[in-house]
Motif scaffolding. Structure first.
Motif, short mmCIF file in Angstrom:
data_model
loop_
_atom_site.label_atom_id
_atom_site.label_comp_id
_atom_site.label_asym_id
_atom_site.label_seq_id
_atom_site.Cartn_x
_atom_site.Cartn_y
_atom_site.Cartn_z
N GLN A 218 14.53 -24.18 -15.39
CA GLN A 218 13.66 -24.24 -16.57
C GLN A 218 14.18 -25.33 -17.49
O GLN A 218 15.36 -25.39 -17.79
N ILE A 219 13.27 -26.22 -17.95
CA ILE A 219 13.65 -27.23 -18.94
C ILE A 219 13.57 -26.55 -20.30
O ILE A 219 12.54 -25.97 -20.65
N THR A 220 14.65 -26.59 -21.06
CA THR A 220 14.71 -25.84 -22.32
C THR A 220 14.58 -26.72 -23.56
O THR A 220 14.31 -26.20 -24.64
N ARG A 221 14.76 -28.05 -23.44
CA ARG A 221 14.68 -28.94 -24.60
C ARG A 221 13.96 -30.22 -24.22
O ARG A 221 13.86 -30.56 -23.05
N GLY A 222 13.50 -30.93 -25.21
CA GLY A 222 12.87 -32.21 -24.98
C GLY A 222 11.37 -32.11 -24.78
O GLY A 222 10.79 -31.01 -24.84
N PRO A 223 10.72 -33.25 -24.52
CA PRO A 223 9.26 -33.27 -24.41
C PRO A 223 8.72 -32.47 -23.23
O PRO A 223 7.55 -32.11 -23.21
N LEU A 224 9.56 -32.21 -22.23
CA LEU A 224 9.10 -31.46 -21.05
C LEU A 224 9.52 -29.99 -21.10
O LEU A 224 9.44 -29.28 -20.10
N SER A 225 9.99 -29.55 -22.27
CA SER A 225 10.46 -28.16 -22.36
C SER A 225 9.34 -27.20 -21.97
O SER A 225 8.16 -27.50 -22.17
N GLY B 1 11.24 -27.08 -12.79
CA GLY B 1 11.41 -28.08 -11.76
C GLY B 1 12.35 -27.58 -10.68
O GLY B 1 13.04 -26.57 -10.86
N ILE B 2 12.40 -28.30 -9.58
CA ILE B 2 13.28 -27.95 -8.47
C ILE B 2 14.46 -28.90 -8.49
O ILE B 2 14.29 -30.13 -8.50
N PHE B 3 15.68 -28.33 -8.52
CA PHE B 3 16.90 -29.14 -8.57
C PHE B 3 17.04 -29.95 -7.29
O PHE B 3 16.92 -29.42 -6.19
N LEU C 281 9.53 -32.34 -10.49
CA LEU C 281 8.52 -31.66 -11.31
C LEU C 281 7.16 -31.78 -10.67
O LEU C 281 6.80 -32.83 -10.16
N HIS C 282 6.40 -30.71 -10.72
CA HIS C 282 4.99 -30.77 -10.34
C HIS C 282 4.26 -31.04 -11.65
O HIS C 282 4.13 -30.16 -12.51
N PHE C 283 3.83 -32.31 -11.82
CA PHE C 283 3.32 -32.76 -13.09
C PHE C 283 2.16 -33.72 -12.85
O PHE C 283 2.24 -34.61 -12.01
N LEU D 249 18.76 -27.90 -19.21
CA LEU D 249 18.28 -27.06 -18.11
C LEU D 249 19.00 -25.73 -18.08
O LEU D 249 20.16 -25.63 -18.48
N GLU D 250 18.30 -24.72 -17.59
CA GLU D 250 18.97 -23.46 -17.27
C GLU D 250 18.24 -22.82 -16.11
O GLU D 250 17.10 -23.16 -15.80
N ARG D 251 18.92 -21.90 -15.47
CA ARG D 251 18.32 -21.19 -14.35
C ARG D 251 17.14 -20.36 -14.87
O ARG D 251 17.19 -19.82 -15.97
N THR D 252 16.11 -20.26 -14.05
CA THR D 252 14.97 -19.43 -14.47
C THR D 252 15.38 -17.97 -14.32
O THR D 252 16.17 -17.60 -13.46
#
Length: 173
Positions: free
Chosen positions: A124-131, A135-137, A150-152, A166-169
């Protein structure tokens, strides 16, 4: 750590004058198990209270050794003066004394080192414009950045992201 199949005991090492840290560093570098009990000292410096960590027994370290461990390198380890001995043999320190000291002396705070991400792990993206996106590491890019997939915008894009963002979902069942 040096590990051996037989039981090990604690012994007392004397350090060369003002070389406790040097001895500790060099012993750890050689994979010896050591213990240096420390206490928090309160002092006044320029009229202001100041705390510092100091060894409980300046000039001495405890070392754990088994009969089959390598004792000879201790004599030439920088910072180490000698193994303290009584009655023509190394002075053994009982385990209960070491445990007593461990329970009563300063314990450094536990630092939580997160487990490294594994390729394919969903993050999980936790900060920034894509928070809020997931995504898949893919891989680490140095110590502070990662590449995730990222599927974007209806396609998969590899994106570089700071590791701290980032953090684990957390799966919710």
């Amino acid at each position: 750590m040096l590990t051996s199949t037989q039981a090990s005991n604690w012994y007392l090492l004397q350090c060369k004058p003002r070389q406790d840290e040097r001895a500790k560093t060099n012993l750890l570098r050689q994979n010896y198990v050591i213990f240096c009990p420390q206490i928090v000292s309160q002092r006044s410096i320029h009229g202001k209270p100041h705390q510092s960590l100091e060894p409980l027994f300046p000039g001495y370290l405890f070392i754990q050794l088994g009969r089959d461990d390598k004792w000879a390198p201790l004599r030439s380890t920088r910072g180490v003066s000698r193994i303290v001995d009584f009655n023509h043999g190394p002075a053994m320190v009982p385990d209960d004394i070491i445990e007593h000291l461990r329970n009563r002396c300063y314990k450094p705070p536990q630092v939580h080192v997160p487990q490294p991400f594994k390729p394919g792990e969903i993050l999980q993206i936790t900060r920034g414009p894509l928070s809020t996106l997931e995504g898949i590491f893919l891989t680490m890019l140095g110590d502070e950045r990662v590449m995730i997939l990222l599927h974007f915008l209806n396609r998969e894009q590899p994106v570089r992201i700071p590791l701290n963002d980032l953090e684990r979902t957390h799966l919710h069942l």
